[in-house]
Design a protein around this motif. Structure first.
Motif, PDB file in Angstrom:
ATOM      1  N   LEU D 162      29.984  -7.669  -2.956  1.00 52.95           N
ATOM      2  CA  LEU D 162      29.389  -7.481  -1.635  1.00 52.95           C
ATOM      3  C   LEU D 162      29.419  -8.729  -0.765  1.00 52.95           C
ATOM      4  O   LEU D 162      29.468  -8.627   0.442  1.00 52.95           O
ATOM      5  CB  LEU D 162      27.947  -6.986  -1.798  1.00 52.95           C
ATOM      6  CG  LEU D 162      27.857  -5.573  -2.382  1.00 52.95           C
ATOM      7  CD1 LEU D 162      26.420  -5.209  -2.665  1.00 52.95           C
ATOM      8  CD2 LEU D 162      28.486  -4.555  -1.449  1.00 52.95           C
ATOM      9  N   ASP D 189      28.523   5.346  -0.602  1.00 58.34           N
ATOM     10  CA  ASP D 189      29.274   4.135  -0.927  1.00 58.34           C
ATOM     11  C   ASP D 189      28.488   3.291  -1.909  1.00 58.34           C
ATOM     12  O   ASP D 189      27.275   3.171  -1.815  1.00 58.34           O
ATOM     13  CB  ASP D 189      29.615   3.340   0.335  1.00 58.34           C
ATOM     14  CG  ASP D 189      28.423   2.679   0.954  1.00 58.34           C
ATOM     15  OD1 ASP D 189      28.301   1.446   0.863  1.00 58.34           O
ATOM     16  OD2 ASP D 189      27.573   3.419   1.517  1.00 58.34           O
ATOM     17  N   GLN D 190      29.185   2.824  -2.911  1.00 61.50           N
ATOM     18  CA  GLN D 190      28.586   2.031  -3.971  1.00 61.50           C
ATOM     19  C   GLN D 190      29.503   0.849  -4.215  1.00 61.50           C
ATOM     20  O   GLN D 190      30.690   0.910  -3.922  1.00 61.50           O
ATOM     21  CB  GLN D 190      28.487   2.843  -5.270  1.00 61.50           C
ATOM     22  CG  GLN D 190      27.512   4.001  -5.234  1.00 61.50           C
ATOM     23  CD  GLN D 190      26.067   3.538  -5.318  1.00 61.50           C
ATOM     24  OE1 GLN D 190      25.793   2.456  -5.834  1.00 61.50           O
ATOM     25  NE2 GLN D 190      25.151   4.333  -4.797  1.00 61.50           N
ATOM     26  N   LEU D 200      34.957   2.798 -12.992  1.00 64.19           N
ATOM     27  CA  LEU D 200      34.987   3.998 -13.838  1.00 64.19           C
ATOM     28  C   LEU D 200      33.598   4.622 -13.920  1.00 64.19           C
ATOM     29  O   LEU D 200      33.408   5.814 -13.688  1.00 64.19           O
ATOM     30  CB  LEU D 200      35.494   3.610 -15.230  1.00 64.19           C
ATOM     31  CG  LEU D 200      35.428   4.698 -16.282  1.00 64.19           C
ATOM     32  CD1 LEU D 200      36.511   5.716 -16.050  1.00 64.19           C
ATOM     33  CD2 LEU D 200      35.567   4.112 -17.672  1.00 64.19           C
ATOM     34  N   GLU D 201      32.605   3.767 -14.238  1.00 68.12           N
ATOM     35  CA  GLU D 201      31.240   4.281 -14.402  1.00 68.12           C
ATOM     36  C   GLU D 201      30.700   4.848 -13.095  1.00 68.12           C
ATOM     37  O   GLU D 201      30.150   5.940 -13.040  1.00 68.12           O
ATOM     38  CB  GLU D 201      30.306   3.172 -14.897  1.00 68.12           C
ATOM     39  CG  GLU D 201      30.558   2.707 -16.321  1.00 68.12           C
ATOM     40  CD  GLU D 201      30.590   3.862 -17.303  1.00 68.12           C
ATOM     41  OE1 GLU D 201      29.813   4.826 -17.124  1.00 68.12           O
ATOM     42  OE2 GLU D 201      31.408   3.820 -18.239  1.00 68.12           O
ATOM     43  N   THR D 205      29.587   8.772 -12.103  1.00 66.02           N
ATOM     44  CA  THR D 205      28.274   9.154 -11.610  1.00 66.02           C
ATOM     45  C   THR D 205      28.391   9.841 -10.247  1.00 66.02           C
ATOM     46  O   THR D 205      27.759  10.867 -10.002  1.00 66.02           O
ATOM     47  CB  THR D 205      27.384   7.911 -11.486  1.00 66.02           C
ATOM     48  OG1 THR D 205      27.380   7.252 -12.744  1.00 66.02           O
ATOM     49  CG2 THR D 205      25.968   8.278 -11.109  1.00 66.02           C
TER      50      THR D 205
END
Ligand code: ATP
Ligand code: ATP
Ligand code: MG
Ligand code: MG
Lengths: 334, 520, 315, 338
Positions: D162, D189-190, D200-201, D205
């Motif tokens: 970030l 958005d993550q 991947l994780e 989710t």
């Protein structure tokens, strides 16, 4: 209430007065091991690259080591008390953000404000540790992620430039032309805290707490206060280290010091301080921090390729600990 | 039981052949000669007592016999064969096993595992536990000594006495390793037991004699003479002789131990010297309630020694800790010298002039790796400081004075306290409260645990002198006799309540039987 | 079952319940499957670390060992870098290499007497170095159908590698309960000095514990490779602290002698549910780490408060 | 001889006075354990070989403090004729590096990260700053993604670390693209920190959270896009378009196979060579600092949107010696950084 008067119980003389608890040569040698390790490492680097042993290069190395020395010195106190502080690096990062944010308003007072604030945050962790009886490992692990989150949020997840460099300019000066001011400050921190430990009862309280907390408590030592004080100092040191980092990078950033956690702990252990508490000292951590710094910057500079550098780092740091740890002081090694 | 009994039961000390012989054993430690040419013979089917002052070298000798201490010189012979013992396993193979002075069980394992630990035999096949076999093996050992505990109970859930039984059951496992009668060594097994438990233990020891030799160490000389056939005496790391228990008296043993005619300084007569000045109430406890005790009332006057007696689990220890702020209370009021005593923590108690000597010396009483001087001045800052600064000179003078006053045997005030013998450690811990001269209430939990006769009488004398100078003392004694002898008044506790108070002035002491009636 | 043992499962149920109420997406079957799948790698790592924590030591070597094993397995099974196609043997070799690295930590601890904190940190660096050497600048991608299948193919709704993790937990539990190694590991944490007095040589068991932990990390590295379809040097990044957190949250004491595999398994689920739930209920990514830290502290605090004592030692 | 404006750590030679054999070439990236940065260093090696020198390879493991430490140690040594081609870890790491180089008189080229208000032309040893237009690349792949999903539907975004400028610029580009494609909806958005494993994780989710609403995944780099592809494969979804940035070999393969939609090229080997080349030309006097045009002091390098139709051209990036000739250094410029 007067001192009870006791008749002298005569029979046997207490002990042979000539038998003194004087350290043997071996013991003396072990207590100098961190310094020996430092010299050996420096020699090895010089052999690998003769240019490494120059005044300029040594000056740069000690300047580099200053924040690590300060971080390690603070955390050493917590380790001596038998705990561990995993939050120092995250707190230091947070403090760099605070510094950048506060500087426009506080000006010259920012440094003091930062140290006070991080000291207070450290104290808070200490209080949580002693009041809630949660292991320091957990408290500070939680602290680590909380501080990182706060730093990300208040900085909007980005670095903040420090436009006004006057507030940290003094840290970039050189004493007598060669000794970096930041390193002098680090030395002063180590010296002042060491003296405070040696000249006041604090030292024996800290060690008693580290060796045997319950005996210390039942012996009337102010165990909880000592622990909170250790965490406070550790926090304050993280703040000072943050000021040093800002003086070097001209900015604050929410992840700036995060990678200094393991080197700081490594510095403490390489210095020969027992991670289980009780045995150790700040000057050992100073030597340890210099060893770790030399490894971090020295290996790549003398031309060790990246992959081998990591392997060497791992091997040397284990060897250094094997060398410096005084095993007569720590019976069971976990 | 694997040993067949070739000889009839009963004491047969002088005649039977030696099971174990020690010749000229020497062991140096930095600054100390712990063993200085010890000779010792242990015969088959006898109980050999080993007596000596604190620091005489008993534990060191016994550790050498089970391979934990490598002697510098000397020989160990087992059944006519010279042996070199390198480890506990080595010793067990020769039939030598020991119950240690400090309990040595793994608290988070089951009793069964502790019993077979290190010699699981068929209990473990190819690294896999067979719990059934394990249980059976342990049960066999427990049966030998007639203990009824559940072999699969976690050790830390057992009572102290039961744990002692587990230790004995464990040491009896060495029988399985050798065809010969084993030698079982018990180092101060009674110092942490109640009198009832001691009786059980003695029954066990007498049973052991039927198929083994026993070496038994205790500082309670009457006990030693009671259970042993023969007693060997150590002094300063040398053997100074032995006596047949049947025709010896405690006084004679004591004389051999200290090498001079010891004053028969026992607690019973000492009380007469107590000054008779009028007493004012110093400690007033009303309705003190905590986790393990309820509604405890207690008064202690200045200059008075009040003993608290009770069986294991009566809660008396926790009352003491509560008064020192080391145990939480939920109700009750405590007044010391007219001022409400702050029970919030140990610091407050120290500041108010309360001192506490815990029973667990090793883990709670002292900080092992720290020096005698630092241990002695841990609490009272003005004993070593002027203002906030430590004055090493001041500390040294004061500490040396107290080392001499209490005749603490230590090479130097800078020696780590863990290198002192138990009695001397205890004196340092006591001195901690005396250096400042401001202690008003002294809480003593088993202050003479593990001390030799000499050290013990010195502690008694100390206690009396402190009382005479006005200190109020609460004593949790090592034995009923000690409580009766030392106390001016005795409070009986049972099930967390103070149930009875018995006056015990000099000349009109209650008998142990009087108290036992109240305790159960 | 004591209160201390019951705490973490209760916390798990409570946290699960809260998320289920807050987020309809969270309480779907597919999300529960997702949580279990996501817990797989952490569970395997935590199996290994639990034994080390049980002995009272600590282990930070997971990132290095996992990285080394991830690259190794990627280079040994069918891949885009070379012609190897060793299949399961490749997996076995990677796990063996990892066990050897773990063994190195153990040896540094018992032979050189280096505290485990430092020894394992050193071994982690060595592992990363080895991984970087093997990586040599080109990403190895696996084409081995078996290994790829572990992450993709499902059995009873869960990915194969989740079942592998379940098997690891079961194996760990059997070792802890029925093997001398497991019981001695437990005992070493309880009272190491007593074992020596009983004639037990502690050192080989400590080395064995670290070796076994290394093997578990190695397997975890293989699982990550299977999930990502590629061998990454950073395969194990962050797993050291999250595994310790999971074990501790599950009720394992850092001082040793308490807890175990089943505790840790509960801890792993708790941590994974938290991670997943915070995303599902839409907590800002900035705050997620902080909220997680806070909950961990709160969970441990809630667990210790009932047994707080005045003179308790907390390190 | 004092050329630097600062107090001077090392005696630097008069610009351009270096014998080519005396020049020291240093390339510094985060680590050698990802293909892009490894190829960067290889490109540096190739250039060094071209001029008969060797490149000193430094890596700092993504650790800002360590990067600073290495550089200050480097600058404490012999800085005469020192040429550095540096990838600063983050924007905030650039100023101290620049000032250090300026004071010591070493020649510096930086890439990717630079605070917007730091002006290259204020320094005479900081020769140039090269980057790709993150906003542009974020927009390009955003548009490609919108097109791939038929102009409407839900997408999710995987952000980079970030606090890096690259992550922010690229996301800003996505937002521009979203504004231009009003029917495309950003569902979530993550951050996955530029990491394949985290992506991947997070993707798994997000897939359970949004289910079939997800039609496309926008990732701020290819590593995360590849992680997302794995997650899609494990979830049995083959109807989701994925885009990334960087053109790492695996992503190109995926585009060839049709599992991935688009990426944007950044040419690692060229980046590794060009920075050293600029420094080398100045150090040896073939190019004077004053002669570098203002617009070439901080510039966007040429980049290409790679999709299935043109992927073949990028599979094996070749750098020719010509790219690094002193007269040809700025040929890939797309203009000055605004
Ligand atoms: N590990 C050691 N290091 C140094 N000195 C020791 C050590 N162990 C024992 N000693 C010393 O050796 C002497 C004999 O100690 P030992 O423990 O054998 O006495 P003891 O007869 O068992 O006394 P006690 O009745 O108090 O248990 C003491 O002076 C003690 O200080
Ligand atoms: N913190 C605690 N929590 C729960 N139970 C406790 C606690 N401390 C002690 N107990 C239990 O309370 C009872 C009282 O123990 P305590 O040791 O005080 O007895 P005591 O009479 O002093 O024994 P002794 O004669 O050995 O000194 C014991 O059964 C003990 O197991
Ligand atoms: Mg003894
Ligand atoms: Mg008791």
């Amino acid at each position: 209430m007067s001192t009870p008067v006791l008749a002298k119980p005569a029979p046997e003389p207490a002990a042979d007065p000539t038998v003194k608890a004087r350290p043997t040569t071996g013991q003396r040698l072990t207590s100098f091991m961190p310094v020996i390790a430092l010299v050996v490492l420096l020699a090895a680097l010089t052999v690998a690259d003769p240019g490494f042993l120059s005044l300029n290069s040594l000056t740069a190395a000690v300047r580099t080591s200053a924040p690590l020395v300060v971080l390690a010195a603070g955390a050493t106190l917590v380790v001596l008390c038998g705990g561990i502080d995993l939050s120092i690096a995250a707190l230091c990062s947070l403090a760099t953000v605070f510094f950048a944010l506060w500087l426009p308003d506080l000006g010259g007072l920012t440094t003091l404000a930062i140290i006070a604030a991080t000291g207070a945050i450290g104290a808070l962790q200490g209080v949580a540790h002693v009041l809630l009886r949660i292991p320091s490992f957990i408290v500070t692990l939680g602290g680590m992620s909380i501080f990182t989150a706060i730093a990300l949020v208040i900085s909007d997840a980005g670095p903040i430039r420090v436009a006004d460099r006057d507030a940290t300019h003094w840290l970039t000066l050189y004493v007598a032309g060669v000794v970096p001011m930041s390193f002098v400050v680090a030395l002063v921190v180590v010296l002042v805290v060491s003296l405070a430990l040696a000249l006041t009862p604090l030292g024996s309280w800290v060690r008693a707490t580290g060796y045997s907390e319950s005996a210390a408590r039942l012996g009337g030592a102010p165990v909880d206060l000592v622990k909170v004080a250790a965490f406070t100092l550790s926090g304050a040191c993280a703040g000072l280290a943050a000021v040093m980092l800002v003086s070097r990078n001209f900015s604050g950033s929410p992840t700036m010091a995060d990678n200094l956690l393991l080197p700081a702990v490594a510095a403490i252990v390489v210095g020969g301080t027992a991670i289980t508490g009780g045995h150790g000292s700040l000057w050992r951590s100073l030597a340890g921090a210099l060893v770790v710094t030399l490894l971090r910057v020295g290996l790549p500079i003398v031309g060790v390729p990246s992959a081998y550098e990591q392997i060497l780092y791992g091997a040397i740091i284990v060897a250094a600990v094997a060398l410096t740890l005084d095993r007569s002081k720590v019976l069971i090694i976990k | 039981m694997t040993t067949d009994l070739q000889t009839e039961p009963g004491p047969r000390a002088p005649g039977s052949p030696p099971a174990l012989e020690v010749r000229g054993l020497v062991k140096h430690y930095p600054g100390v000669k712990a063993l200085d040419g010890v000779d010792l013979v242990v015969r088959q089917h006898e109980v050999l007592g080993l007596a000596g002052e604190n620091g005489a070298g008993k534990s060191t000798l016994l550790k050498a016999l089970v391979g934990l201490v490598r002697p510098d010189a000397g020989e160990i012979w087992v059944r006519g064969e010279r042996v070199r013992l390198r480890s506990v396993v080595d010793a067990a193979d020769h039939g030598l096993g020991m119950v240690f002075q400090e309990q040595s069980l793994v608290p988070n394992l089951t009793a069964a595992e502790n019993i077979v630990l290190g010699s699981e035999g068929p209990g473990v096949r190819r690294g896999i536990y067979r719990w059934g076999t394990m249980r059976r093996l342990a049960q066999e050992q427990l049966d030998k000594i007639g203990s009824h505990i559940d072999p699969l109970a976690r050790t830390d859930s057992l009572s102290f006495a039961d744990r002692q039984m587990v230790e004995i059951a464990k040491v009896l496992r060495i029988e399985e390793r050798t065809a010969h009668p084993p030698v079982i060594i018990l180092d101060e097994p009674t110092s942490v037991l109640e009198s009832k438990e001691i009786d059980t233990l003695f029954t066990q020891v007498r049973r052991l004699r039927e198929f083994a030799s026993v070496v038994f160490v205790s500082h309670r000389l009457d006990e030693v003479l009671d259970v042993c056939d023969r007693v060997a005496v150590l002094r300063g790391g040398k053997s100074v002789g032995e006596v047949l228990a049947a025709d010896a008296a405690p006084a004679e043993l004591h004389r051999m131990m200290i090498g001079a005619t010891g004053s028969e300084d026992h607690y019973h007569d000492g009380a007469a010297e107590r000054s008779g000045e009028p007493r004012r109430p110093r400690l007033v406890v009303r309705g003190l309630t905590g986790k393990t005790f309820r509604d405890v009332d207690l008064d202690v006057h200045a200059g008075e020694i009040v003993g608290i007696v009770g069986v294991h689990g009566s809660g008396r220890e926790d009352v003491c800790r509560a008064l020192f702020g080391a145990e939480a209370t939920v109700a009750g009021e405590v007044v010391l010298d007219g001022r409400k005593l702050d029970l919030s923590g140990t610091r407050a108690a120290c500041a108010a002039g309360v001192g506490y000597v815990p029973a667990e010396r090793k883990t709670e009483g002292m900080v092992g790796p720290m020096s005698v001087a630092d241990n002695m001045t841990l609490t009272k800052q003005h004993a070593r400081c002027s203002g906030p600064l430590v004055r090493p000179g001041k500390q040294a003078t004061l500490v040396d004075t107290w080392i001499e006053r209490l005749s603490i045997r230590t090479p130097h005030r800078g020696t780590a306290i863990q290198r002192l013998s138990g009695g001397n450690q205890q004196k340092v811990v006591l001195a901690r409260w005396l250096v400042a001269g401001d202690v008003r209430l002294l809480l003593l939990d088993h202050p003479t645990r593990g001390l030799d006769v000499g050290a013990r009488s010195e502690v008694y004398r100390l206690m009396r002198e402190l009382a005479n100078s006005g200190v109020a003392t609460v004593l949790l004694a090592d034995s009923l006799e000690e409580a009766i002898g030392m106390s001016d008044r005795i409070v009986v506790m049972s099930d967390g309540r103070a149930t009875k108070e018995v006056a015990a002035p000099a000349g009109a002491k209650p008998t142990p039987l009087d108290l036992v009636k109240e305790m159960v | 079952m004591s209160l201390r043992d019951a705490g973490p499962p209760i916390a798990l149920v409570v946290v699960f319940g809260i998320f289920a109420v807050l987020s309809p997406d969270f309480r779907t079957i597919s999300n529960v499957q997702n949580v279990l799948d996501a817990a797989a790698v952490l569970a395997v790592v935590t199996c290994g670390i639990s034994f080390v924590l049980m002995t009272g030591s600590i282990d930070l070597s997971a990132p290095g060992i996992m990285g080394a094993s991830a690259i190794t397995v990627a280079l040994l099974v069918a891949n885009n870098r070379n012609d190897n196609d060793l299949g399961l043997i490749g997996v076995a070799v990677a796990v063996l290499l990892a066990a050897a690295l773990g063994c190195l930590s153990g040896l540094a601890l018992v032979v050189l007497k280096v505290p485990s904190f430092m020894a394992t940190l050193g071994v982690s660096a060595v592992g990363l170095g080895v991984a970087t050497l093997l990586f040599a600048g080109v990403q190895p991608n696996i084409t081995d159908p078996m290994l790829e299948g572990w992450a993709v193919e499902r059995f009873l709704g869960l990915a194969r590698l989740t079942w592998i993790a379940v098997a690891c937990v079961l194996l760990g539990w059997l070792v802890q309960r029925y093997s001398r190694l497991g019981r001695y590991a437990f005992a070493i944490g309880g009272a190491e000095e007593v074992l020596a007095l009983s004639g037990v040589r502690v050192a080989p068991y400590k080395v064995a514990v670290f070796t076994m932990a290394g093997a578990f990390y190695g397997l975890a590295g293989v699982l990550v490779t299977s999930q990502l379809g590629a061998g990454l040097v950073q395969a194990g990044r962050g797993y050291d602290f999250s595994a310790i957190t999971a074990a501790v949250v599950g009720g394992t004491l850092l001082t040793g002698g308490r807890g175990g595999i089943l505790h840790s398994a509960v801890g792993v689920l708790l941590v994974t549910v938290l991670t997943n739930g915070l995303v599902q209920v839409g907590v800002s990514p900035y705050w997620q780490g902080g909220v997680q830290g806070l909950i961990v502290v709160a969970a441990v605090a809630a667990a210790v408060i009932p047994q707080r004592r005045r003179n308790q030692v907390t390190k | 001889t004092e050329t630097a404006a600062g107090s001077g750590g090392g005696g630097s030679a008069e610009a351009g006075a270096c014998d080519p054999a005396d020049v020291t070439l240093v390339g510094q990236v985060r680590n050698e354990s990802n293909p892009y940065e490894a190829s960067w260093l290889d490109g540096g090696d190739a250039f060094a070989e071209q001029v008969g020198l060797t490149q000193e390879r430094l890596t700092y493991d993504g650790d800002s403090t360590r990067q600073q430490e290495q550089i200050s140690q480097l600058l404490a040594g012999d800085t005469e004729c020192l040429v550095m081609n540096i990838l600063p870890n983050g924007d905030s790491d650039t100023p101290p590096i620049v000032e250090g180089a300026q004071d010591a008189g070493a020649y510096l080229v930086t890439q990717w990260n630079k605070p917007a208000d730091l002006n290259v032309a204020d320094y005479d040893h900081w020769l140039s700053h090269i980057t790709y237009d993150g906003v542009e690349s974020g927009k390009q792949i955003g548009d490609a993604l919108a097109e791939a999903i038929g102009g409407s539907g839900g997408i999710v975004a995987l952000q980079g670390i970030l606090d890096t400028g690259a992550a922010k610029d690229r996301f800003a580009g996505l937002e521009e693209s979203l504004a231009a494609n009003p029917d495309v909806e950003l569902l979530d958005d993550q951050t996955a920190n530029f990491s394949r494993a985290e992506a991947l994780e997070v993707t798994k989710t997000l897939l359970t959270k949004h289910g079939d609403d997800v039609k496309g995944i926008w990732a701020a780099n290819d590593d995360m896009a590849l992680g997302a592809l794995e997650a899609l494969q494990q979830a049995g979804r083959d109807d989701v378009a994925v885009v990334g940035i960087d053109a790492v070999p695996d992503a190109l393969t995926a585009i060839e196979d049709g599992t991935m939609t688009a990426t944007v090229s950044s040419d690692g080997p060229w980046q590794g060579g060009i920075g050293l080349a600029i420094g080398y030309c100045v150090a040896t006097g073939e190019l004077a600092v004053e002669d570098i045009a203002g617009e070439d002091r901080a510039w966007f390098a040429e980049q290409f949107l790679i999709q299935q139709d043109n992927v073949a051209d990028f599979v094996s990036p070749v750098t020719s010696e010509d790219d690094f000739a002193c007269g040809n250094l700025f040929s890939r410029s797309q203009g000055a950084i605004s």
